[in-house]
Design a protein around this motif. Structure first.
Motif, PDB file in Angstrom:
ATOM      1  N   ALA A   1     -42.905  11.023  64.285  1.00 55.73           N
ATOM      2  CA  ALA A   1     -44.069  12.263  65.591  1.00 55.73           C
ATOM      3  C   ALA A   1     -44.041  12.511  67.493  1.00 55.73           C
ATOM      4  CB  ALA A   1     -44.774  12.544  64.950  1.00 55.73           C
ATOM      5  N   ARG A   2     -44.159  10.939  67.450  1.00 58.31           N
ATOM      6  CA  ARG A   2     -44.689  10.140  68.568  1.00 58.31           C
ATOM      7  C   ARG A   2     -43.501  10.047  69.256  1.00 58.31           C
ATOM      8  NH1 ARG A   2     -44.446   8.688  73.547  1.00 58.31           N
ATOM      9  NH2 ARG A   2     -45.501   7.343  74.040  1.00 58.31           N
ATOM     10  N   ILE A   3     -41.847  10.404  69.474  1.00 59.39           N
ATOM     11  CA  ILE A   3     -40.760  10.121  69.928  1.00 59.39           C
ATOM     12  C   ILE A   3     -39.632  11.016  69.308  1.00 59.39           C
ATOM     13  CG2 ILE A   3     -41.208   7.698  69.738  1.00 59.39           C
ATOM     14  CD1 ILE A   3     -38.142   7.941  67.983  1.00 59.39           C
ATOM     15  N   TRP A   4     -40.714  12.727  68.688  1.00 59.96           N
ATOM     16  CA  TRP A   4     -39.857  13.571  68.248  1.00 59.96           C
ATOM     17  C   TRP A   4     -38.745  14.316  69.068  1.00 59.96           C
ATOM     18  CZ3 TRP A   4     -37.749  13.513  63.506  1.00 59.96           C
ATOM     19  CH2 TRP A   4     -37.130  14.744  63.139  1.00 59.96           C
ATOM     20  N   PRO A   5     -37.529  14.183  69.786  1.00 58.46           N
ATOM     21  CA  PRO A   5     -37.066  14.784  70.579  1.00 58.46           C
ATOM     22  C   PRO A   5     -36.600  16.221  70.382  1.00 58.46           C
ATOM     23  CG  PRO A   5     -35.564  14.183  69.494  1.00 58.46           C
ATOM     24  CD  PRO A   5     -36.814  13.571  68.321  1.00 58.46           C
ATOM     25  N   HIS A   6     -36.292  17.391  71.291  1.00 57.72           N
ATOM     26  CA  HIS A   6     -36.279  18.761  70.546  1.00 57.72           C
ATOM     27  C   HIS A   6     -35.295  19.090  69.613  1.00 57.72           C
ATOM     28  CE1 HIS A   6     -39.021  20.127  73.620  1.00 57.72           C
ATOM     29  NE2 HIS A   6     -39.022  18.595  75.203  1.00 57.72           N
ATOM     30  N   ARG A   7     -34.881  19.486  69.158  1.00 57.52           N
ATOM     31  CA  ARG A   7     -33.797  20.252  68.676  1.00 57.52           C
ATOM     32  C   ARG A   7     -33.562  19.644  67.881  1.00 57.52           C
ATOM     33  NH1 ARG A   7     -31.833  20.654  73.407  1.00 57.52           N
ATOM     34  NH2 ARG A   7     -30.055  19.084  72.540  1.00 57.52           N
ATOM     35  N   ALA A   8     -34.462  19.204  66.970  1.00 54.60           N
ATOM     36  CA  ALA A   8     -34.228  18.205  65.774  1.00 54.60           C
ATOM     37  C   ALA A   8     -35.461  18.045  64.366  1.00 54.60           C
ATOM     38  CB  ALA A   8     -34.953  16.407  65.913  1.00 54.60           C
ATOM     39  N   ILE A   9     -34.409  17.792  63.676  1.00 55.80           N
ATOM     40  CA  ILE A   9     -34.607  17.861  61.517  1.00 55.80           C
ATOM     41  C   ILE A   9     -35.259  16.505  61.358  1.00 55.80           C
ATOM     42  CG2 ILE A   9     -33.754  20.561  61.930  1.00 55.80           C
ATOM     43  CD1 ILE A   9     -31.677  19.604  60.308  1.00 55.80           C
ATOM     44  N   ILE A  10     -35.132  16.449  60.291  1.00 57.34           N
ATOM     45  CA  ILE A  10     -35.233  15.146  59.485  1.00 57.34           C
ATOM     46  C   ILE A  10     -34.394  15.415  58.384  1.00 57.34           C
ATOM     47  CG2 ILE A  10     -36.986  13.533  57.520  1.00 57.34           C
ATOM     48  CD1 ILE A  10     -39.238  13.688  59.782  1.00 57.34           C
ATOM     49  N   LEU A  11     -33.634  15.230  57.719  1.00 53.69           N
ATOM     50  CA  LEU A  11     -32.983  15.070  56.347  1.00 53.69           C
ATOM     51  C   LEU A  11     -33.720  14.295  55.735  1.00 53.69           C
ATOM     52  CD1 LEU A  11     -30.418  16.284  55.096  1.00 53.69           C
ATOM     53  CD2 LEU A  11     -29.105  14.096  55.803  1.00 53.69           C
ATOM     54  N   MET A  12     -34.220  14.829  54.533  1.00 55.55           N
ATOM     55  CA  MET A  12     -35.548  14.043  53.728  1.00 55.55           C
ATOM     56  C   MET A  12     -35.078  14.529  51.820  1.00 55.55           C
ATOM     57  SD  MET A  12     -38.877  16.442  54.145  1.00 55.55           S
ATOM     58  CE  MET A  12     -38.473  15.941  55.789  1.00 55.55           C
ATOM     59  N   LYS A  13     -35.083  14.229  50.640  1.00 53.90           N
ATOM     60  CA  LYS A  13     -35.261  14.436  49.247  1.00 53.90           C
ATOM     61  C   LYS A  13     -35.997  15.602  48.868  1.00 53.90           C
ATOM     62  CE  LYS A  13     -38.516  10.921  47.874  1.00 53.90           C
ATOM     63  NZ  LYS A  13     -38.456   9.803  46.862  1.00 53.90           N
ATOM     64  N   LYS A  14     -35.196  16.199  48.330  1.00 49.75           N
ATOM     65  CA  LYS A  14     -34.984  17.680  48.049  1.00 49.75           C
ATOM     66  C   LYS A  14     -36.637  17.284  47.201  1.00 49.75           C
ATOM     67  CE  LYS A  14     -33.396  21.604  45.923  1.00 49.75           C
ATOM     68  NZ  LYS A  14     -32.472  22.737  46.014  1.00 49.75           N
ATOM     69  N   SER A  15     -37.175  16.265  45.798  1.00 42.45           N
ATOM     70  CA  SER A  15     -38.593  16.305  45.712  1.00 42.45           C
ATOM     71  C   SER A  15     -39.724  16.762  46.846  1.00 42.45           C
ATOM     72  CB  SER A  15     -38.673  15.296  45.027  1.00 42.45           C
ATOM     73  OG  SER A  15     -38.119  13.751  45.493  1.00 42.45           O
ATOM     74  N   LEU A  16     -39.200  16.462  47.995  1.00 41.19           N
ATOM     75  CA  LEU A  16     -40.431  16.112  49.062  1.00 41.19           C
ATOM     76  C   LEU A  16     -41.063  17.621  49.820  1.00 41.19           C
ATOM     77  CD1 LEU A  16     -39.086  13.750  51.049  1.00 41.19           C
ATOM     78  CD2 LEU A  16     -41.389  12.969  49.545  1.00 41.19           C
ATOM     79  N   MET A  17     -39.756  18.603  48.883  1.00 49.67           N
ATOM     80  CA  MET A  17     -40.552  19.572  49.433  1.00 49.67           C
ATOM     81  C   MET A  17     -41.725  20.203  48.123  1.00 49.67           C
ATOM     82  SD  MET A  17     -37.406  23.173  50.145  1.00 49.67           S
ATOM     83  CE  MET A  17     -36.887  22.567  48.268  1.00 49.67           C
ATOM     84  N   TYR A  18     -41.377  19.439  47.813  1.00 48.94           N
ATOM     85  CA  TYR A  18     -42.602  20.705  46.450  1.00 48.94           C
ATOM     86  C   TYR A  18     -44.023  19.529  46.320  1.00 48.94           C
ATOM     87  CZ  TYR A  18     -38.741  22.265  44.810  1.00 48.94           C
ATOM     88  OH  TYR A  18     -37.467  22.763  44.467  1.00 48.94           O
ATOM     89  N   VAL A  19     -44.067  18.934  47.852  1.00 51.59           N
ATOM     90  CA  VAL A  19     -45.536  17.891  47.740  1.00 51.59           C
ATOM     91  C   VAL A  19     -46.000  18.993  48.408  1.00 51.59           C
ATOM     92  CG1 VAL A  19     -47.019  15.798  48.979  1.00 51.59           C
ATOM     93  CG2 VAL A  19     -44.480  15.616  48.214  1.00 51.59           C
ATOM     94  N   PRO A  20     -47.320  18.753  47.984  1.00 52.13           N
ATOM     95  CA  PRO A  20     -48.674  20.104  48.838  1.00 52.13           C
ATOM     96  C   PRO A  20     -48.796  19.525  49.907  1.00 52.13           C
ATOM     97  CG  PRO A  20     -49.322  19.896  46.431  1.00 52.13           C
ATOM     98  CD  PRO A  20     -48.369  18.009  46.418  1.00 52.13           C
ATOM     99  N   PHE A  21     -48.786  20.859  50.942  1.00 51.17           N
ATOM    100  CA  PHE A  21     -48.479  20.400  52.844  1.00 51.17           C
ATOM    101  C   PHE A  21     -47.819  19.820  53.430  1.00 51.17           C
ATOM    102  CE2 PHE A  21     -53.166  20.785  50.592  1.00 51.17           C
ATOM    103  CZ  PHE A  21     -53.459  21.844  50.854  1.00 51.17           C
ATOM    104  N   PHE A  22     -47.570  18.890  52.821  1.00 49.72           N
ATOM    105  CA  PHE A  22     -46.231  17.654  53.467  1.00 49.72           C
ATOM    106  C   PHE A  22     -44.970  19.015  53.189  1.00 49.72           C
ATOM    107  CE2 PHE A  22     -42.747  15.242  53.549  1.00 49.72           C
ATOM    108  CZ  PHE A  22     -42.559  15.008  55.123  1.00 49.72           C
TER     109      PHE A  22
END
Length: 148
Positions: free
Chosen positions: A40-61
């Motif tokens: 987050a400290r270095i986050w550039p514009h127009r950026a996304i993270i590619l992450m494993k699908k199971s993380l989509m179901y973690v509450p809040f995050f």
């Protein structure tokens, strides 16, 4: 440097992230869940993270990541066609939108804290090759004292 939750985060070379106009693959090592604060400290514009699908179901995050437009990828065996199709869509976005995609090349957190990295997965490097985009390596080092 910035202070977050009593942790000082220092970043060097961030000016290079925004000076490049095209899309690229951001490739940080992955030690712990604290890595997200560092990224987050270095986050550039127009950026996304590619992450494993199971993380989509973690509450809040997961909910916040989904609503922020990050991409979730299936990692289960037998889903190679689904993954390939999804990667092709992301590749097109890299080219057309000059998207910056963060891919943790180790594929998972390295919980050993022994200074060694896990073997790299090929996905992010294939994306870079297919899009003719550079790979920007990021080193995250969290001192052991943070966990004490």
């Amino acid at each position: 440097s910035r202070l977050c939750l009593g942790i000082t985060i220092e970043a060097e070379g961030t000016e290079h992230l925004e000076s490049y106009e095209g899309g690229y693959i951001l490739s940080p090592n992955h030690q712990s869940s604290l890595d997200t604060m560092c990224i987050a400290r270095i986050w550039p514009h127009r950026a996304i993270i590619l992450m494993k699908k199971s993380l989509m179901y973690v509450p809040f995050f997961g909910w916040a990541a989904y609503l922020s437009g990050h991409e979730f990828i299936t990692r289960k065996s037998g889903a190679s066609n689904e993954v390939r199709d999804h990667m092709n869509i992301i590749n097109e976005r890299i080219k057309k939108e000059r998207l910056r995609v963060c891919v943790f090349p180790e594929g998972t957190r390295n919980k050993a804290f022994d200074g060694k990295m896990l073997p790299f997965k090929k996905g992010g490097f294939h994306m870079a090759q297919q899009c003719q985009s550079p790979v920007v390596h990021v080193v995250i080092y969290i001192t052991p004292s943070v966990y004490d």
